[in-house]
Design a protein around this motif. Sequence first.
Motif, short mmCIF file in Angstrom:
data_model
loop_
_atom_site.label_atom_id
_atom_site.label_comp_id
_atom_site.label_asym_id
_atom_site.label_seq_id
_atom_site.Cartn_x
_atom_site.Cartn_y
_atom_site.Cartn_z
N LEU A 36 0.87 -1.17 0.00
CA LEU A 36 0.00 0.00 0.00
C LEU A 36 0.91 1.22 0.00
O LEU A 36 1.82 1.33 0.83
N TYR A 37 0.70 2.13 -0.95
CA TYR A 37 1.52 3.32 -1.07
C TYR A 37 0.76 4.51 -0.48
O TYR A 37 -0.41 4.72 -0.80
N CYS A 38 1.44 5.28 0.37
CA CYS A 38 0.81 6.45 1.01
C CYS A 38 1.68 7.67 0.77
O CYS A 38 2.90 7.63 0.96
N ALA A 57 6.97 11.29 -8.17
CA ALA A 57 8.06 12.11 -7.64
C ALA A 57 7.85 12.50 -6.19
O ALA A 57 8.71 13.15 -5.60
N ALA A 58 6.73 12.11 -5.59
CA ALA A 58 6.43 12.50 -4.21
C ALA A 58 7.08 11.56 -3.22
O ALA A 58 7.34 10.39 -3.51
N ALA A 59 7.35 12.07 -2.02
CA ALA A 59 7.81 11.20 -0.94
C ALA A 59 6.66 10.29 -0.52
O ALA A 59 5.51 10.72 -0.45
N ARG A 60 6.97 9.04 -0.25
CA ARG A 60 5.90 8.10 0.06
C ARG A 60 6.39 7.00 1.00
O ARG A 60 7.59 6.75 1.12
N GLU A 61 5.42 6.36 1.64
CA GLU A 61 5.67 5.20 2.48
C GLU A 61 5.11 3.96 1.80
O GLU A 61 4.09 4.03 1.10
N GLU A 62 5.76 2.83 2.02
CA GLU A 62 5.29 1.56 1.50
C GLU A 62 4.89 0.69 2.68
O GLU A 62 5.69 0.46 3.59
N ILE A 63 3.64 0.23 2.69
CA ILE A 63 3.08 -0.51 3.82
C ILE A 63 2.61 -1.88 3.34
O ILE A 63 1.95 -1.99 2.30
N GLU A 73 10.43 3.30 2.58
CA GLU A 73 10.17 4.74 2.45
C GLU A 73 10.98 5.27 1.28
O GLU A 73 12.16 4.93 1.14
N VAL A 74 10.37 6.08 0.44
CA VAL A 74 11.02 6.66 -0.73
C VAL A 74 10.98 8.18 -0.61
O VAL A 74 9.90 8.75 -0.40
N GLN A 75 12.15 8.80 -0.70
CA GLN A 75 12.20 10.25 -0.64
C GLN A 75 11.72 10.85 -1.95
O GLN A 75 11.81 10.22 -3.01
N ARG A 76 11.22 12.05 -1.88
CA ARG A 76 10.72 12.71 -3.09
C ARG A 76 11.89 13.03 -4.02
O ARG A 76 13.04 13.14 -3.61
N ALA A 77 11.57 13.18 -5.30
CA ALA A 77 12.59 13.52 -6.29
C ALA A 77 13.08 14.95 -6.07
O ALA A 77 12.30 15.84 -5.70
N LEU A 78 14.37 15.18 -6.26
CA LEU A 78 14.94 16.50 -6.07
C LEU A 78 14.54 17.43 -7.22
O LEU A 78 14.42 17.01 -8.37
#
Length: 232
Positions: A36-38, A57-63, A73-78
């Motif tokens: 689940l991506y948030c 490109a957004a910061a998101r969590e993977e659940i 957890e993925v940081q947003r694109a610069l």
Amino acid sequence: MPVKTFHPSLSGLLAAGLLLPALAAAQDKAAANKKLYCWNENGQRKCADSLPPEAMAAAREEISISSGMRTGEVQRALTDEERAAQAEEETRRRMESLAAETRRRTDQAMLTSFQTEDELRRVFAERVNLVDNSINTSRYNVSSLREGLVTLLRTAGERELAGKPIPEKLATDIRTRHTQLRYNTALQASFERQRAELDVEIDDILRRYRELRASDAPGTRAGIDLPPAPRQ
């Protein structure tokens, strides 16, 4: 015409009996691996089992759907500005590393490696050029960012005077440009400080070099006068 009756063979039944548990295990594994991506969008938290293109490109969590635990957890694109700031930071670190290496080489070499002051000065030429180029670049960046910020502020002011709301993007651009201006102004001051310190360092090393050359001149060794040569 007689009706044919299909009788499954024993081997077929065994194969089916072995295949069903394997299929069930594969399905369970696939279900356990589902995510689940948030992410946040316009101040609201959104979650989905697939990531839409606009959220890439957004910061998101993977659940994990099966356990409900966060698995990644993925940081947003610069942004372009952030990538530029990152590149400038890497340049600053390389400069500091180069300065440390040059100091080490100078301390090890000095008298044995350089016969004249000109040879010694050439060791510092790369550092001097690098710092000077960095100062010129940072001055250009500061001037460009300041002009851009003035333009954005003027646009916002004109909209306020006209009784129009300031768009969120314009407000964000103003904050971002102001942050970049502060960073680059501090970076410029750091480069200029390094340049002044480099001048002091060069003068100090040249002074030490002259003293060492004087102590190594004919007639003296380590500051001790030698007796004159006997007359023929």
